[in-house]
Design a protein around this motif. Structure first.
Motif, PDB file in Angstrom:
ATOM      1  N   LEU A 157       0.842  -1.200   0.000  1.00 10.86           N
ATOM      2  CA  LEU A 157       0.000   0.000   0.000  1.00 10.86           C
ATOM      3  C   LEU A 157       0.877   1.250   0.000  1.00 10.86           C
ATOM      4  N   LEU A 158       1.938   1.253   0.804  1.00  5.54           N
ATOM      5  CA  LEU A 158       2.836   2.409   0.848  1.00  5.54           C
ATOM      6  C   LEU A 158       3.480   2.654  -0.512  1.00  5.54           C
ATOM      7  N   GLY A 159       3.830   1.589  -1.202  1.00  2.00           N
ATOM      8  CA  GLY A 159       4.385   1.731  -2.554  1.00  2.00           C
ATOM      9  C   GLY A 159       3.383   2.360  -3.508  1.00  2.00           C
TER      10      GLY A 159
ATOM     11  N   ALA B 233       5.518  13.444   5.785  1.00  2.00           N
ATOM     12  CA  ALA B 233       6.696  12.643   6.114  1.00  2.00           C
ATOM     13  C   ALA B 233       6.589  12.078   7.532  1.00  2.00           C
ATOM     14  N   PHE B 234       6.132  12.897   8.465  1.00  2.00           N
ATOM     15  CA  PHE B 234       5.957  12.459   9.850  1.00  2.00           C
ATOM     16  C   PHE B 234       4.921  11.343   9.917  1.00  2.00           C
ATOM     17  N   LEU B 235       3.831  11.498   9.170  1.00  2.00           N
ATOM     18  CA  LEU B 235       2.768  10.503   9.149  1.00  2.00           C
ATOM     19  C   LEU B 235       3.269   9.179   8.568  1.00  2.00           C
ATOM     20  N   VAL B 236       3.983   9.229   7.453  1.00  2.00           N
ATOM     21  CA  VAL B 236       4.508   8.011   6.834  1.00  2.00           C
ATOM     22  C   VAL B 236       5.455   7.305   7.801  1.00  2.00           C
TER      23      VAL B 236
ATOM     24  N   TYR C 141       3.702  -0.301  12.054  1.00  2.00           N
ATOM     25  CA  TYR C 141       3.831  -1.595  11.374  1.00  2.00           C
ATOM     26  C   TYR C 141       4.951  -2.424  12.011  1.00  2.00           C
ATOM     27  N   LYS C 142       6.065  -1.787  12.325  1.00  2.00           N
ATOM     28  CA  LYS C 142       7.184  -2.499  12.963  1.00  2.00           C
ATOM     29  C   LYS C 142       6.796  -3.027  14.338  1.00  2.00           C
ATOM     30  N   GLN C 143       5.962  -2.279  15.063  1.00  2.00           N
ATOM     31  CA  GLN C 143       5.505  -2.737  16.377  1.00  2.00           C
ATOM     32  C   GLN C 143       4.672  -4.014  16.253  1.00  2.00           C
ATOM     33  N   TYR C 144       3.886  -4.099  15.192  1.00  2.00           N
ATOM     34  CA  TYR C 144       3.024  -5.255  14.994  1.00  2.00           C
ATOM     35  C   TYR C 144       3.713  -6.379  14.227  1.00  2.00           C
ATOM     36  N   ALA C 145       4.878  -6.148  13.685  1.00  2.00           N
ATOM     37  CA  ALA C 145       5.568  -7.144  12.860  1.00  2.00           C
ATOM     38  C   ALA C 145       5.716  -8.496  13.554  1.00  2.00           C
TER      39      ALA C 145
END
Length: 167
Positions: free
Chosen positions: A46-48, A98-101, A108-112
């Motif tokens: 989605l980010l891409g 940028a802050f939001l991204v 996402y890293k927390q949930y990885a």
């Protein structure tokens, strides 16, 4: 009239996967706290897409829709409009795209680990996982040791000169 096809089995995949049971979290942005939930494992894709659309979009409404999709990826639906407004507002200097991204990526890293665990339970590796240790290193292995040896040797010479000067 065509005959109805007969199936050998019926799977109700909705019975097994229940993302609403994953834990929620809180993210503080610009002095305000927001509830987050586990983003879909497809967030990197989605980010891409969001990045590609943001670069192509000239219509302000489309640009705002891109930001809304980013916020909707992990924030509580009740907070989406507020966060988007803060990002767009010229008066809220702290909350930028940028802050939001960066924040969404950190969520996402927390949930990885939870996402990885789900894949492990299926007996497969997370296909979207992008571990930091897979990035090629820009330094040669052992370069730090060589620098440390030179520094230590130089320090010994300096200490020896001081001792000789005192004698």
């Amino acid at each position: 009239m065509a005959e109805t096809a007969q199936f050998d089995f019926y799977l109700d995949a909705d019975d097994e996967y229940q993302p609403e049971q994953l834990p929620t979290g809180v993210v503080k942005m610009g002095g305000k706290e927001y509830v987050v939930r586990c983003p879909k494992d497809s967030l990197p894709m989605l980010l891409g897409r969001i990045q590609a659309r943001a670069q192509e979009a000239e219509d302000p409404a489309l640009q705002e829709e891109v930001i809304t999709q980013l916020v909707a990826a992990c924030f509580d639906p009740d907070d989406t409009a507020d966060i988007v407004e803060r990002v767009i507002s010229p008066y809220d200097r702290h909350l930028s795209i940028a802050f939001l991204v960066d924040t969404v990526q950190r969520v996402y890293k927390q949930y990885a680990p939870l996402l990885d665990k789900g894949y492990e339970e299926l007996g497969i590796e997370n296909p979207i996982k992008q571990p930091e240790d897979r990035k090629p290193s820009s330094k040669k292995p052992g370069a730090r040791k060589a620098v440390a040896k030179k520094t230590t040797a130089a320090a010994k010479k300096t200490a020896a000169k001081r001792t000789a000067a005192r004698a």
